[in-house]
Scaffold this motif. Structure first.
Motif, PDB file in Angstrom:
ATOM      1  N   LEU A 138      -5.760   7.357  -8.594  1.00 54.50           N
ATOM      2  CA  LEU A 138      -5.266   8.269  -7.562  1.00 54.50           C
ATOM      3  C   LEU A 138      -3.943   8.889  -8.007  1.00 54.50           C
ATOM      4  CD1 LEU A 138      -6.009   6.077  -4.422  1.00 54.50           C
ATOM      5  CD2 LEU A 138      -7.354   7.975  -5.284  1.00 54.50           C
ATOM      6  N   THR A 139      -4.028  10.084  -8.526  1.00 51.20           N
ATOM      7  CA  THR A 139      -2.816  10.756  -9.002  1.00 51.20           C
ATOM      8  C   THR A 139      -2.145  11.561  -7.899  1.00 51.20           C
ATOM      9  OG1 THR A 139      -4.192  12.614  -9.742  1.00 51.20           O
ATOM     10  CG2 THR A 139      -3.695  10.889 -11.357  1.00 51.20           C
ATOM     11  N   ASP A 140      -2.887  11.880  -6.862  1.00 49.86           N
ATOM     12  CA  ASP A 140      -2.336  12.671  -5.751  1.00 49.86           C
ATOM     13  C   ASP A 140      -2.809  12.058  -4.449  1.00 49.86           C
ATOM     14  OD1 ASP A 140      -1.190  14.614  -4.149  1.00 49.86           O
ATOM     15  OD2 ASP A 140      -2.897  15.980  -4.346  1.00 49.86           O
ATOM     16  N   ALA A 141      -2.126  11.003  -4.020  1.00 46.47           N
ATOM     17  CA  ALA A 141      -2.566  10.282  -2.828  1.00 46.47           C
ATOM     18  C   ALA A 141      -1.377   9.950  -1.939  1.00 46.47           C
ATOM     19  CB  ALA A 141      -3.288   8.999  -3.232  1.00 46.47           C
ATOM     20  N   LEU A 142      -1.682   9.593  -0.713  1.00 41.32           N
ATOM     21  CA  LEU A 142      -0.644   9.239   0.255  1.00 41.32           C
ATOM     22  C   LEU A 142      -0.067   7.863  -0.023  1.00 41.32           C
ATOM     23  CD1 LEU A 142      -2.560  10.508   3.412  1.00 41.32           C
ATOM     24  CD2 LEU A 142      -0.630  11.640   2.289  1.00 41.32           C
ATOM     25  N   GLY A 143      -0.848   7.006  -0.678  1.00 44.69           N
ATOM     26  CA  GLY A 143      -0.345   5.680  -0.991  1.00 44.69           C
ATOM     27  C   GLY A 143      -1.462   4.674  -1.153  1.00 44.69           C
ATOM     28  N   ILE A 144      -1.100   3.510  -1.685  1.00 52.01           N
ATOM     29  CA  ILE A 144      -2.031   2.395  -1.885  1.00 52.01           C
ATOM     30  C   ILE A 144      -1.417   1.160  -1.251  1.00 52.01           C
ATOM     31  CG2 ILE A 144      -3.165   0.935  -3.611  1.00 52.01           C
ATOM     32  CD1 ILE A 144      -2.847   3.372  -5.538  1.00 52.01           C
ATOM     33  N   TRP A 145      -2.204   0.439  -0.482  1.00 57.20           N
ATOM     34  CA  TRP A 145      -1.749  -0.778   0.185  1.00 57.20           C
ATOM     35  C   TRP A 145      -2.727  -1.903  -0.115  1.00 57.20           C
ATOM     36  CZ3 TRP A 145      -1.031   4.069   2.047  1.00 57.20           C
ATOM     37  CH2 TRP A 145       0.266   4.422   2.444  1.00 57.20           C
ATOM     38  N   LEU A 146      -2.210  -3.126  -0.179  1.00 58.45           N
ATOM     39  CA  LEU A 146      -3.033  -4.275  -0.542  1.00 58.45           C
ATOM     40  C   LEU A 146      -3.192  -5.255   0.611  1.00 58.45           C
ATOM     41  CD1 LEU A 146      -1.798  -5.210  -4.141  1.00 58.45           C
ATOM     42  CD2 LEU A 146      -3.656  -3.671  -3.449  1.00 58.45           C
ATOM     43  N   MET A 147      -4.359  -5.942   0.627  1.00 59.54           N
ATOM     44  CA  MET A 147      -4.600  -7.007   1.599  1.00 59.54           C
ATOM     45  C   MET A 147      -3.773  -8.238   1.264  1.00 59.54           C
ATOM     46  SD  MET A 147      -8.739  -6.553   1.862  1.00 59.54           S
ATOM     47  CE  MET A 147      -9.449  -4.943   2.266  1.00 59.54           C
ATOM     48  N   ASP A 148      -3.570  -8.485  -0.043  1.00 61.68           N
ATOM     49  CA  ASP A 148      -2.714  -9.592  -0.479  1.00 61.68           C
ATOM     50  C   ASP A 148      -1.287  -9.086  -0.664  1.00 61.68           C
ATOM     51  OD1 ASP A 148      -4.874 -11.261  -0.509  1.00 61.68           O
ATOM     52  OD2 ASP A 148      -5.189 -11.160  -2.680  1.00 61.68           O
ATOM     53  N   ALA A 149      -0.328  -9.812  -0.139  1.00 62.28           N
ATOM     54  CA  ALA A 149       1.074  -9.411  -0.259  1.00 62.28           C
ATOM     55  C   ALA A 149       1.721 -10.062  -1.482  1.00 62.28           C
ATOM     56  CB  ALA A 149       1.830  -9.806   1.007  1.00 62.28           C
ATOM     57  N   GLY A 150       2.888  -9.530  -1.864  1.00 66.83           N
ATOM     58  CA  GLY A 150       3.698 -10.175  -2.886  1.00 66.83           C
ATOM     59  C   GLY A 150       3.459  -9.718  -4.299  1.00 66.83           C
ATOM     60  N   SER A 151       2.837  -8.571  -4.503  1.00 70.47           N
ATOM     61  CA  SER A 151       2.545  -8.116  -5.867  1.00 70.47           C
ATOM     62  C   SER A 151       3.408  -6.938  -6.289  1.00 70.47           C
ATOM     63  CB  SER A 151       1.078  -7.707  -5.966  1.00 70.47           C
ATOM     64  OG  SER A 151       0.833  -6.581  -5.140  1.00 70.47           O
ATOM     65  N   GLY A 152       4.275  -6.480  -5.407  1.00 73.41           N
ATOM     66  CA  GLY A 152       5.076  -5.301  -5.717  1.00 73.41           C
ATOM     67  C   GLY A 152       4.474  -4.022  -5.176  1.00 73.41           C
ATOM     68  N   ILE A 153       3.202  -4.104  -4.784  1.00 75.48           N
ATOM     69  CA  ILE A 153       2.550  -2.974  -4.122  1.00 75.48           C
ATOM     70  C   ILE A 153       2.593  -3.252  -2.622  1.00 75.48           C
ATOM     71  CG2 ILE A 153       0.376  -1.694  -3.863  1.00 75.48           C
ATOM     72  CD1 ILE A 153      -0.337  -2.483  -6.702  1.00 75.48           C
ATOM     73  N   PRO A 154       2.889  -2.251  -1.785  1.00 80.52           N
ATOM     74  CA  PRO A 154       2.974  -2.493  -0.334  1.00 80.52           C
ATOM     75  C   PRO A 154       1.703  -3.138   0.214  1.00 80.52           C
ATOM     76  CG  PRO A 154       3.777  -0.305  -0.883  1.00 80.52           C
ATOM     77  CD  PRO A 154       3.179  -0.840  -2.136  1.00 80.52           C
ATOM     78  N   SER A 155       1.881  -3.964   1.243  1.00 78.31           N
ATOM     79  CA  SER A 155       0.752  -4.667   1.847  1.00 78.31           C
ATOM     80  C   SER A 155       0.303  -3.955   3.123  1.00 78.31           C
ATOM     81  CB  SER A 155       1.153  -6.104   2.194  1.00 78.31           C
ATOM     82  OG  SER A 155       2.070  -6.100   3.279  1.00 78.31           O
ATOM     83  N   LEU A 156      -0.797  -4.443   3.697  1.00 78.79           N
ATOM     84  CA  LEU A 156      -1.274  -3.876   4.957  1.00 78.79           C
ATOM     85  C   LEU A 156      -0.250  -4.061   6.068  1.00 78.79           C
ATOM     86  CD1 LEU A 156      -5.098  -4.770   5.126  1.00 78.79           C
ATOM     87  CD2 LEU A 156      -3.988  -2.683   4.312  1.00 78.79           C
ATOM     88  N   ASP A 157       0.510  -5.149   5.996  1.00 77.26           N
ATOM     89  CA  ASP A 157       1.570  -5.340   7.004  1.00 77.26           C
ATOM     90  C   ASP A 157       2.588  -4.203   6.938  1.00 77.26           C
ATOM     91  OD1 ASP A 157       0.441  -7.678   7.900  1.00 77.26           O
ATOM     92  OD2 ASP A 157       1.685  -8.991   6.654  1.00 77.26           O
ATOM     93  N   ASP A 158       2.872  -3.746   5.737  1.00 77.54           N
ATOM     94  CA  ASP A 158       3.804  -2.620   5.583  1.00 77.54           C
ATOM     95  C   ASP A 158       3.215  -1.337   6.171  1.00 77.54           C
ATOM     96  OD1 ASP A 158       5.722  -4.151   4.118  1.00 77.54           O
ATOM     97  OD2 ASP A 158       4.467  -3.956   2.331  1.00 77.54           O
ATOM     98  N   LEU A 159       1.916  -1.169   5.996  1.00 66.97           N
ATOM     99  CA  LEU A 159       1.266   0.026   6.542  1.00 66.97           C
ATOM    100  C   LEU A 159       1.241  -0.032   8.064  1.00 66.97           C
ATOM    101  CD1 LEU A 159      -0.187   2.672   6.015  1.00 66.97           C
ATOM    102  CD2 LEU A 159      -2.319   1.394   5.686  1.00 66.97           C
ATOM    103  N   VAL A 160       0.989  -1.220   8.607  1.00 69.30           N
ATOM    104  CA  VAL A 160       1.013  -1.392  10.067  1.00 69.30           C
ATOM    105  C   VAL A 160       2.398  -1.058  10.614  1.00 69.30           C
ATOM    106  CG1 VAL A 160       0.940  -3.124  11.911  1.00 69.30           C
ATOM    107  CG2 VAL A 160      -0.884  -3.046  10.197  1.00 69.30           C
TER     108      VAL A 160
END
Length: 609
Positions: A138-160
């Motif tokens: 995804l080179t042009d996207a709004l963002g990526i969120w993960l179900m698992d937290a703690g990897s440096g990529i935002p989690s679903l909690d962050d999206l909520v």
């Protein structure tokens, strides 16, 4: 009979789109347990009510809106089967988006191709590995969120958290915008015979299937039951089942790890399961092995035969012609139930009323065997393009060897060439790329690419794939599905591939089940290297060849002489290779023929043309 039709049982008029299924259920039974979520530690599964699930869906949907997702834009979900998948699926629809499922085992090139074709704007991954694959795609996207937290990529909690400023009114406006004919999801087919295609399924497709199937299978899917979904949620069958359960109040648990399925069955005691035939074969094979280890093979063989006979009796009773059952059979069945059948039912949790089998043809005797155990298997048939099931046997009307009648609201027609054609509530309108529609429809019916016939009762009997036919140098056209299915019924064989195009006779590649082959080797004292090969690797173990020669000989008795296989080779393969095997474990025949070209040549060396 060339056409069979079943009238619809349900109207869609009261439902605007798929989100109404959850909204209505939450109004009717907010406190009812909708899901059971595995614990981080310990054995207690956490219950989640319909109201609690709805609250999580709404909160995540608000986060998607706050992130900038517009109505009609695509959201990719790439994760193993788990509760959060269900939340993300429904949340996307509540936000007005279109779900694009991506198999968690997809390669980087596959993820890139899907993301580009579907124009994915927002993505949700399961783990950091999925997140990195999505980020590269995804080179042009709004963002990526993960179900698992703690990897440096935002989690679903962050999206909520981002969605806390979105009002209930704005969410409701988004939720209700989509209509029956709007896309709900774009599902990319597995591509066993060509490039993957994006099938566009509408809200009406899902609603039609969910409401009609729920009406037809009230004995199976109901508020007093529960199931475990361990199929990939990227598969439309698993998602369709999930929606039916949500709408009907049936509790759902998710599992992604196959090793945990059997222990979990004993804990959650499901009343209904969806399986593929391979699972049933392995259950029976495990019972065979256990009986052999205890020196009870002859007794178990009689128990198997008795169960199959009991299955036939039950089917004749369903058909209205119950046979006279000898007293001796009833005594044997009761004895074997105490010795064997009850224990097999306990392995499945002890409460399973029905199992649904799909994904491949189920051997008739295997179906009768489980029926005789007291666990009827409902065989069905469908494709991504039909929003999962198109036909199915019904409780109390199961006929082994068939995949049942058209489901309510569906019609099946057999073309002059024997191809199965489909029309109905679940049949999609077309692919995302219009070019793929050119040969997909005829006279308003979808061309499934499968060969079949209708029996006198209008039930569908599958007979192979149109593109899998083999034409020998003698001009004989052979449909190998029956032979392949008979050989694949043996637990040692994961896939059987008949070859012989432009050759004087038929041969076959038997792709071994590595786990079963290792078990066979251990039990017979044979040294066998079953390590996963880099490519297809022939296996030349004389005792194993002799063991499977008997299977091949038996399969040859089921077909005409011109359809019999003269020679075969055993091979091992990497069955996690997505260029070779689809995520739904279907073998890609063309890829096999390409990779095994040298091996196939040895099967014809010295043969007269």
């Amino acid at each position: 009979m060339r056409e069979s039709h079943t009238p619809a049982l349900a109207s869609l008029d009261a439902y605007a789109n798929v989100t109404d299924l959850l909204a209505r259920r939450a109004t009717e039974a907010p406190a009812h347990v909708a899901f059971e979520v595995p614990p981080a530690s310990g054995d207690e599964w956490r219950p989640i009510s319909t109201a609690a699930f709805l609250a999580e869906v709404r909160a995540l949907a608000k986060g998607m809106i706050a992130a900038g997702l517009a109505a009609g834009e695509a959201v990719a979900i790439m994760a193993p089967t788990r509760y959060e998948w269900a939340v993300a699926d429904l949340a996307t629809w509540f936000a007005g988006g279109v779900v694009v499922p991506v198999y968690e085992t997809s390669s980087a090139s596959q993820v890139i191709a899907i993301a580009a074709d579907a124009r994915v704007r927002l993505a949700i991954g399961g783990t950091a590995v999925h997140g990195e694959l999505l980020r590269a795609a995804l080179t042009d996207a709004l963002g990526i969120w993960l179900m698992d937290a703690g990897s440096g990529i935002p989690s679903l909690d962050d999206l909520v958290a981002r969605g806390r400023g979105v009002s209930d009114d704005e969410l409701e406006y988004r939720r209700t915008r989509a209509g029956h004919d709007d896309p709900a999801t774009i599902v990319y087919t597995s591509g066993t015979t060509g490039e993957p295609k994006g099938a566009v399924l509408t809200h009406a497709n899902f609603l039609g299937q969910v409401l009609n199937i729920a009406a037809a299978y009230r004995e199976v899917v109901h508020a007093g039951g529960n199931t475990i979904i361990f199929l990939p949620l990227a598969h439309v069958l698993a998602r369709g089942l999930q929606l039916i359960c949500i709408a009907s109040g049936m509790r759902i648990a998710h599992l992604a790890d196959p090793a945990r399925v059997v222990p979990t069955l004993a804990v959650l005691q499901p009343t209904f399961l969806v399986v593929v035939p391979r699972v049933l074969q392995k259950i029976q094979a495990a019972a065979d092995d256990k009986a052999a280890a205890k020196g009870l093979t002859r007794v178990w063989d009689r128990a198997r035969a008795t169960a199959i006979t009991a299955g036939r009796v039950a089917e004749r009773r369903d058909a209205g012609t119950p046979p006279r059952v000898p007293f001796g059979h009833r005594v044997r069945h009761a004895l074997f139930d105490a010795l064997f059948y009850r224990r097999l039912r306990a392995v499945m949790g002890g409460r399973v009323d029905y199992m649904l089998s799909g994904g491949a043809t189920l051997d008739g005797e295997l179906s009768l065997f489980f029926r005789g155990l007291g666990v009827p298997v409902i065989e069905g048939y469908g494709l991504t393009e039909t929003t999962a099931p198109l036909t199915g046997n019904l409780p109390g009307r199961i006929v082994s060897g068939t995949v049942g009648l058209p489901l309510p609201g569906s019609t099946v027609r057999i073309s002059d060439q024997g191809e199965v054609l489909a029309r109905g509530v679940g049949v999609f309108a077309g692919y995302r790329d219009d070019r793929h529609d050119d040969d997909a429809f005829v006279d308003g019916f979808f061309r499934t690419g499968d060969l079949g016939r209708l029996d006198e009762g209008g039930r569908l009997v599958l007979e192979g794939r149109l593109k899998d036919v083999v034409t020998t140098s003698n001009g004989k056209t052979v449909v190998p599905a029956r032979w392949e299915g008979a050989v694949e019924a043996d637990p040692l064989v994961q896939h059987a591939v008949v070859v012989g195009d432009d050759r004087p006779y038929l041969s076959a590649l038997l792709i071994l089940d590595a786990e079963q082959a290792a078990g066979w080797a251990a039990s017979t004292g044979v040294e066998l290297d079953v390590r996963t090969p880099a490519s297809l690797r022939p296996v030349d173990e004389p005792r194993l060849v002799a063991r499977l020669q008997r299977v091949v000989d038996e399969a040859n008795t089921l077909v005409a002489r011109s359809e019999q296989v003269r020679r075969f080779t055993l091979v091992l393969a990497d069955l996690d290779d997505r260029d070779l095997v689809t995520p739904t474990m279907k073998i890609k025949r063309r890829e096999v023929l390409t990779r095994a070209a040298d091996t196939i040549e040895t099967l014809y060396r010295g043969a007269a043309s």
